[in-house]
Design an enzyme around this catalytic site. Sequence first.
Site, PDB file in Angstrom:
ATOM      1  N   SER A  66       0.803  -1.219   0.000  1.00 14.45           N
ATOM      2  CA  SER A  66       0.000   0.000   0.000  1.00 14.45           C
ATOM      3  C   SER A  66       0.842   1.277   0.000  1.00 14.45           C
ATOM      4  O   SER A  66       0.313   2.363  -0.188  1.00 14.45           O
ATOM      5  CB  SER A  66      -0.946   0.012   1.203  1.00 14.45           C
ATOM      6  OG  SER A  66      -0.249   0.362   2.372  1.00 14.45           O
ATOM      7  N   LYS A 103       2.266   4.211   7.556  1.00 19.71           N
ATOM      8  CA  LYS A 103       1.349   5.133   6.858  1.00 19.71           C
ATOM      9  C   LYS A 103       1.990   6.506   6.762  1.00 19.71           C
ATOM     10  O   LYS A 103       2.988   6.772   7.427  1.00 19.71           O
ATOM     11  CB  LYS A 103       0.053   5.289   7.670  1.00 19.71           C
ATOM     12  CG  LYS A 103      -0.777   4.042   7.806  1.00 19.71           C
ATOM     13  CD  LYS A 103      -1.626   3.818   6.579  1.00 19.71           C
ATOM     14  CE  LYS A 103      -2.384   2.495   6.696  1.00 19.71           C
ATOM     15  NZ  LYS A 103      -2.845   2.028   5.410  1.00 19.71           N
TER      16      LYS A 103
END
Lengths: 146, 428
Positions: A66, A103
């Site tokens: 991701s 993230k």
Amino acid sequence: MPHDTILSAHPAPPSLALPYPLALGRAGLAGFPSPAQDYEGRTLDLNERLVKRPSATFYMNVTGDSMMRLGIHEGDLLLVDRSIEPRPGHILVAMVDGEITVKRYERLGNQPYLCSGNTRYAPIPLEDLDCQVWGVVRAVIHEYPV
Amino acid sequence: MSLIGLVDCNSFYVSCERVFQPRLDGQAVGVLSNNDGCLIARSNEIKALGIEMGTPAFEIQHLVRQGRIHLLSSNYELYGDMSARVQDVLEEYSAGVEPYSIDEMFVRFDGFANDQLLEHARQLHRKVRQYTGIPVCVGVAPTRTLAKLANRAAKKIPAYRGVCAIRPDNRETQALLKKTELSDVWGVGRRLVGRLSLIGIKSAWDLAQADPKRIRRQFSVTLERTALELRGIPCIELNDFHEPRQRIMTSRSFGKLTNDFSEIREAIRQHGQRGAEKLRRQNSLARAVLVFLKTNPFRNDLPQYSPSLAVELYRPTDDSREILHAAGQALQRIYRQGYRYQKGGVMLLDLIDANRQQLSLLDTPQSDADRNRSQKLMSIMDELNSRMGRGTVKLGTPSPGAAWHLRCDNLTQRYSTRWEELPAARAT
């Protein structure tokens, strides 16, 4: 012997210049002096460059895709520094629902979000999320098969 | 007035594991001894279930199966590294640190005005947590005994929020001393508590008020010192203190800066030997050995290196040969040339009562004959040394025999020291 299975907790000494200067000069020869002479004794050391605070520096492996758009690939090595205060734009390692995740910390509008580098994953609003910052990613090391 | 801080890591072994396994937060977690024999470290949650220290693993296996508790094998390499990191952070923010055990460190707190003091203690509290992930409590006081007491208060009384600084003469300290039972005072053993209560001394406050001379006459110099320390008069140094039963620490400055390996090895062997003697005198066995070295932090002109390494013993033991062998191995791995060392020491970790050894049924068995031989040898050595002077009989090159297979079914990764065992960060 079981002791053999236990290795040093400090596999390498802290980052330091080499103890003995490299012999770059041409000692004993007559003639033009080496232009490198004034720069003796330095060596490039990744520890010195990347590890600002050894006691707060940890390494992690990346799983998943991701963050690819942000240059973080599956199998990459993260260098995580816990001593940095996270600011928007930083790549974070965070604990989300008991998992260690990586993230990007961003502010959208006036709200803090954890974002992925992949449009398939929607930004997660930090509010009403069970999340704690673990550390700030200072570097990513991507090794190519050679 | 010079002040001393005691920084104590909360449920240290469990906290080390939780840094890398956040899902263990808030769960009942225990850490097992070598060979997964019995419980040697507990989280608050597992304490709340009434599970005692030293409980054999098989007795609580059913709780694991029901998912009510988590049991992990001991991971000394991880704990040793995390402890060194905590010490590094403390060293960065203070004038001097003395490790007392793997999870407790005394910190010098000189020269702080009253109002700065608390702020500085809070900063240590915050920084250690942030940099290493390990939660700690900080107690600050004029003496080590009071610092211990303050630390305990910081841990038990939520209003302190993990940091408690006390002065000997104020009312807060008085109240604390009155509330503290004798058995919770550093260096007061269980047997002493009974004898003291016979003469009406029941709380830390009573002991502080008692006539020190009388305490010395009826009990010992050690207890007199404890009484004085409770009043705020410092008289206990780390090296001369009669250690409590949980851990044994022997360390000393080398006297001069040295980089001579054989000299350092000799010092480490001596510390290991002294530690083993203390261990036998108090009838305990150790499960692991930690060795550390330190350069002089005040010599800015010299390269700094303060390594430490914990090594697991292949079974709980009080045999000097096995302890020295492990210490030697640890030293060999952490020693680096090019540094001038100032200090070194040996810490014996996770002690258990020698008589309770049978409890850990799963530990590597040692034949009775073997154990008797070892005991005989050690007691003869101790006797010679005590009769004819310390160091009369020393050990040459010991090496315990066979290779042993350690059982560690629930071993976690060595997250912070091995490339092949790093934690994974999910990008999903």
